[in-house]
Design an enzyme around this catalytic site. Structure first.
Site, PDB file in Angstrom:
ATOM      1  N   HIS A 104       0.883  -1.171   0.000  1.00 16.00           N
ATOM      2  CA  HIS A 104       0.000   0.000   0.000  1.00 16.00           C
ATOM      3  C   HIS A 104       0.920   1.220   0.000  1.00 16.00           C
ATOM      4  CE1 HIS A 104      -2.333  -2.968   2.414  1.00 16.00           C
ATOM      5  NE2 HIS A 104      -3.418  -2.423   1.882  1.00 16.00           N
ATOM      6  N   ASP A 107       2.368   1.994   3.341  1.00 13.82           N
ATOM      7  CA  ASP A 107       3.278   1.010   3.951  1.00 13.82           C
ATOM      8  C   ASP A 107       4.723   1.424   3.733  1.00 13.82           C
ATOM      9  OD1 ASP A 107       1.040  -0.631   4.259  1.00 13.82           O
ATOM     10  OD2 ASP A 107       1.528  -1.875   2.518  1.00 13.82           O
TER      11      ASP A 107
HETATM   12  C1  XLS Z   1      -7.458  -6.700   4.489  1.00 19.91           C
HETATM   13  C2  XLS Z   1      -7.001  -6.935   3.131  1.00 19.91           C
HETATM   14  C3  XLS Z   1      -5.850  -6.052   2.694  1.00 19.91           C
HETATM   15  C4  XLS Z   1      -5.739  -6.063   1.199  1.00 19.91           C
HETATM   16  C5  XLS Z   1      -4.968  -4.931   0.642  1.00 19.91           C
HETATM   17  O1  XLS Z   1      -8.212  -7.469   5.051  1.00 19.91           O
HETATM   18  O2  XLS Z   1      -6.684  -8.272   2.973  1.00 19.91           O
HETATM   19  O3  XLS Z   1      -4.666  -6.446   3.311  1.00 19.91           O
HETATM   20  O4  XLS Z   1      -5.188  -7.243   0.746  1.00 19.91           O
HETATM   21  O5  XLS Z   1      -5.544  -3.710   0.912  1.00 19.91           O
END
Ligand code: XLS
Ligand code: NI
Ligand code: NI
Length: 441
Positions: A104, A107
């Protein structure tokens, strides 16, 4: 680039040592170079590391703070800590032999006091990622934007009742698309974040869904404009963080995309734990997406049958994954997708090597599942059973039903004059369960 010190001292590149090895830091089933149909296993699996869990997860939960302390996290300058962290991450990607990573925007770079500052921070870390990708050969499976962490998104991003928040989210995704393109990302993911509701008492459901669709259309348009060729993916999840998420499961996602004319632009990123939260099996979600030609990618993890939330554990359930792989291989694979380990260490798993054990287990179980699934498909017993079960539709009036060349009147006449009462035919579930077990032992 200056040579950074080893962030994982004492741990080398993980080797494939075969199923009989006693070495816990070796692969038993995942041999990335082994050829299947002339293609190395690494290219079949396209394993990816989730930056948010592997490098931002600290083991915090609602009852206590993080337990996982990494040596590279110390330092006052947030940008330089982020750069060192990223170097540690790429060292890990190489040592665990993952050809891909996912992130993200927030991140990899700290959020600034303004959007402009956040974008500037992001640019610095994207430049760093570009160099690290070039130096290591690790590629970007997908990028995405964090539209759920900052308090401004507490009532959603694209579905926020405040158009100002919608605009902010649009600006953030615009930038995330640009950096995903810059890093050669092969896909772009929309997980619904907080796109849902807590109570209908304050919610206009129809308007929120319309807004979500407008947002997706704008993303598709902007991708075209900048020449981003990656695949768009929706990652359904039924609940958490909101009580009711709009992208509930694959079936409701397909209905949403078709309603708003977006179905040609999107496929699905299916997460195991989200499937089970929705009351489905992992295989069910894969089959629903595959049936619509919309199987895109996998977020590889597992839930806990005793817990009702997204525990995001590493999956070591060979049976579950074998059946999932049968469905995936039967559908022709994942194309530009891959298996992204959207999974996190348990809170007490505080050692550096725990990150290796976790991913080794995940890679190995998937590799084993891949091999067993290929065997199941090659031997064809399961396939033949299912084909035979529907054989009455292959010819005669069954064929006419499938091709739309008969009707109620004709079928009534057939039953009254020729067919009579259908004979009961066993579904043979227990026989089939035993058959599958034979491949697993
Ligand atoms: C959350 C999601 C997230 C997505 C990416 O539950 O799995 O991690 O994969 O935004
Ligand atoms: Ni996910
Ligand atoms: Ni998840």
């Amino acid at each position: 680039m200056k040579k950074s010190p080893a962030h994982f001292p004492g741990i080398g590149t993980i080797a494939y040592e075969g199923p009989t090895t006693e070495n816990p830091l070796a692969f038993r089933h995942y041999n990335p170079d082994e050829l299947f149909d002339g293609k190395p296993l690494s290219e079949h699996m396209r394993f990816s590391i989730a930056y948010w869990h592997a490098f931002r997860g600290v083991g915090s939960d609602p009852f206590g703070p993080g337990t996982i302390v990494r040596p590279w996290e110390s330092g006052k300058n947030a940008i330089s800590v982020a750069k060192t962290r990223m170097e540690a991450a790429f060292e890990f990607f190489q040592k665990i032999r993952a050809p891909f990573w996912c992130f993200h925007d927030r991140d990899i770079a700290p959020e600034g006091a303004s959007l402009a500052e956040s974008n500037k921070n992001l640019d610095q870390l994207v430049a760093h990622a570009r160099e690290l990708q070039k130096a290591t050969g690790v590629k970007l499976l997908w990028g995405t934007a964090n539209l759920f962490g900052n308090p401004r998104y507490m009532c959603g991003a694209a579905t926020n009742p405040d158009a100002h928040v919608f605009a902010y989210a649009a600006a953030q995704v615009k930038k995330a698309l640009e950096v995903t393109k810059e890093l050669g990302g092969e896909n772009y993911v929309f997980w619904g974040g907080r796109e849902g509701y807590e109570t209908l008492l304050n919610t206009n459901l129809k308007r929120e869904q319309d807004h979500l669709a407008r947002f997706m259309h704008m993303a598709v348009d902007y991708a075209k404009l900048i020449g981003f060729k990656g695949q768009f993916l929706i990652e359904p999840k039924p609940k958490e963080p909101t009580k009711h998420q709009y992208d509930f499961d694959v079936a409701s996602g397909i209905a949403f995309l078709r309603t708003y004319g977006l179905d040609r632009a999107f496929k699905f990123n299916i997460e195991t734990n989200h499937a089970t939260l929705a009351g489905h099996t992992f295989s069910h979600e894969i089959e629903v997406a595959a049936a619509a030609g919309m199987l895109g990618s996998i977020d590889a993890n597992a839930g806990d049958t005793l817990l009702g939330w997204d525990t995001d554990q590493f999956n070591t359930d060979a049976r579950e994954l074998t059946l999932a792989m049968v469905s995936i291989l039967r559908a022709g694979g994942l194309g530009s997708g891959g298996f992204n380990f959207d999974a996190k260490l348990r809170r007490p798993s505080v050692d550096l090597d725990d990150l290796f054990h976790a991913h080794i287990g995940g890679f190995d179980t998937y590799a084993l599942a891949f091999k067993v699934a290929r065997k199941i498909l090659a031997e064809g017993k399961l396939e033949k059973f299912v084909a035979d079960r529907y054989a009455s539709y292959d010819s005669g009036f069954g064929r006419e039903i499938e091709t739309g060349r008969t009707n109620f009147r004709q079928l009534e006449k057939l039953v009254l004059t020729k067919l009579g009462e259908p004979k009961l035919r066993s579904g043979k579930q227990e026989y089939l369960e035993n058959l599958v077990n034979r491949y697993l032992t």
